[in-house]
Scaffold this motif. Sequence first.
Motif, mmCIF file in Angstrom:
data_model
loop_
_atom_site.group_PDB
_atom_site.id
_atom_site.type_symbol
_atom_site.label_atom_id
_atom_site.label_comp_id
_atom_site.label_asym_id
_atom_site.label_seq_id
_atom_site.Cartn_x
_atom_site.Cartn_y
_atom_site.Cartn_z
ATOM 1 N N ILE A 62 -1.192 -1.878 -1.358
ATOM 2 C CA ILE A 62 -2.530 -1.682 -0.791
ATOM 3 C C ILE A 62 -3.436 -1.063 -1.856
ATOM 4 O O ILE A 62 -3.091 -0.039 -2.453
ATOM 5 N N ILE A 63 -4.585 -1.678 -2.088
ATOM 6 C CA ILE A 63 -5.572 -1.098 -3.001
ATOM 7 C C ILE A 63 -6.262 0.054 -2.281
ATOM 8 O O ILE A 63 -6.865 -0.138 -1.226
ATOM 9 N N ILE A 64 -6.166 1.261 -2.850
ATOM 10 C CA ILE A 64 -6.696 2.434 -2.138
ATOM 11 C C ILE A 64 -7.740 3.225 -2.947
ATOM 12 O O ILE A 64 -8.309 4.176 -2.424
ATOM 13 N N TYR A 112 -12.773 5.262 -2.874
ATOM 14 C CA TYR A 112 -11.398 5.254 -2.380
ATOM 15 C C TYR A 112 -11.409 4.962 -0.887
ATOM 16 O O TYR A 112 -12.445 5.072 -0.221
ATOM 17 N N ASP A 113 -10.247 4.569 -0.370
ATOM 18 C CA ASP A 113 -10.086 4.310 1.051
ATOM 19 C C ASP A 113 -9.719 5.627 1.731
ATOM 20 O O ASP A 113 -8.644 6.173 1.485
ATOM 21 N N PRO A 114 -10.601 6.168 2.578
ATOM 22 C CA PRO A 114 -10.334 7.479 3.199
ATOM 23 C C PRO A 114 -9.080 7.491 4.071
ATOM 24 O O PRO A 114 -8.537 8.562 4.340
ATOM 25 N N THR A 115 -8.612 6.323 4.488
ATOM 26 C CA THR A 115 -7.375 6.261 5.275
ATOM 27 C C THR A 115 -6.201 6.843 4.491
ATOM 28 O O THR A 115 -5.280 7.428 5.069
ATOM 29 N N TYR A 116 -6.272 6.692 3.157
ATOM 30 C CA TYR A 116 -5.161 7.122 2.296
ATOM 31 C C TYR A 116 -5.588 8.276 1.388
ATOM 32 O O TYR A 116 -5.090 8.415 0.272
ATOM 33 N N LYS A 117 -6.484 9.102 1.880
ATOM 34 C CA LYS A 117 -6.993 10.217 1.085
ATOM 35 C C LYS A 117 -5.878 11.126 0.588
ATOM 36 O O LYS A 117 -5.896 11.610 -0.552
ATOM 37 N N ALA A 163 -5.044 9.157 -4.794
ATOM 38 C CA ALA A 163 -5.069 8.052 -5.759
ATOM 39 C C ALA A 163 -6.211 8.178 -6.760
ATOM 40 O O ALA A 163 -6.073 7.816 -7.927
ATOM 41 N N LYS A 164 -7.378 8.689 -6.306
ATOM 42 C CA LYS A 164 -8.512 8.787 -7.227
ATOM 43 C C LYS A 164 -8.259 9.830 -8.305
ATOM 44 O O LYS A 164 -8.711 9.673 -9.447
#
Length: 416
Positions: free
Chosen positions: A307-309, A328-333, A337-338
């Motif tokens: 998954i690209i996050i 970034y995708d906040p679902t995977y905060k 990843a950032k």
Amino acid sequence: MKLKELTNEEFLFFTNNYPISSVFQTPEYAMVMNKQNYDTFYLGLLDDSDNIVAASLILVEMLGKFQYAYAPRGYLIDYQNEDLVKEFSKQVKKFLKKKSIMAIKIAPIIRKTIYKKNGTEKIEIPTYSQSFNFLKKIGFYHLGYNRYFEAIKPRFEAIVPLETNTNAMFQRIRKEYRTKIRMSDRNGVRIYKGSEKNLSYFYRMTKDKYPRDLNYFQDAYEHYSKRNMVDIYFALLDTKEYLVSVQKQFQEQTIRCSKVAEDIFKRQGNANNTLITRKIAEDNRLADLKNLLVTSTNLLHKNPDGIIIACAMIIRYKKEAYLLMDGYDPTYKKMNAKHLLIWKLMEKYSKEGYEVFNLGGIVDPTNPEKYKGLNDFRLGFGANIVEYAGDLELITSRPLYMAYRNTAPIRNMMKK
């Protein structure tokens, strides 16, 4: 000296060889902004030998029936050379007036202050006052020391000095960020170079942060890629590695829980409160990991390719790598990843010989208020804060400017 409207090639030659530079004073940026409904042209000041001694990209915006000009990041000029600044400004004013442009706003690369060590060390630039005061003397009006993002370009930037010793550079990162970077790597987040086909992911993650549409992202990639100046990188959660990591953590935690239980059993009811508290904490951690096992198993089942996050677009220009946009995708905060992505980019560009990594705009470090999270994140990577003069405005046609100002009440009523 004479003013000349430069060709794309002439402006490119000048910018490539001039010591003052900005990604926003390039032909590529001109082409991007053309697609954003700005007219663009280049102006250059020539000496008696026809050498270009100062230049600027000029953007022109239509405000109703009126035209307004911008010089993003200001003129490419030696601001300490007062005669040169005066002459160029005078001729630019004359040129724009003939084109019925009412004013020009510049956001010059004139450094006022540098803050180091997370803002605790303040270095005033000794030449600032001279340059700043001279611009006001020749007719520029300062629009104020804004604290947030009111200017055409940020008045404060977070800039990381890069060095070949990446270990030392990593140690300058805030301790909690180093922990997050290691954790993200351990959990299977991997960094990959992207391409134009990844722009849809990019836009989805950044559309709430930037006042630009997908076309802006596509245009930026298209035009900066012509001179190989743009990179897209994304952080991918490898769901297979993530499941393996969670399984390993679960096994290790099971062993820890067993050891604590064994210690309590050996004491035969004489266990102290500290040991009992530790047992509760270890059991809670095991329960969390058990839930995480279910989550990671489901993620792998639904996303076997990962998954690209998180993502970032970088513009490379001369010795600077500039973070144009990131998201970034906040679902995977919680995957951080950032944090890992920014660090890997710092590491990469330092090894390639770049001297600074510009993380982009921040707000006044003395009072960040609602932007505190943004400031903390960017400064956490060991960045210095560079404070600029801010926006200055030069009226080029007072009748047009006053006519525009006088119609403001009517425009405001129409908006309502």
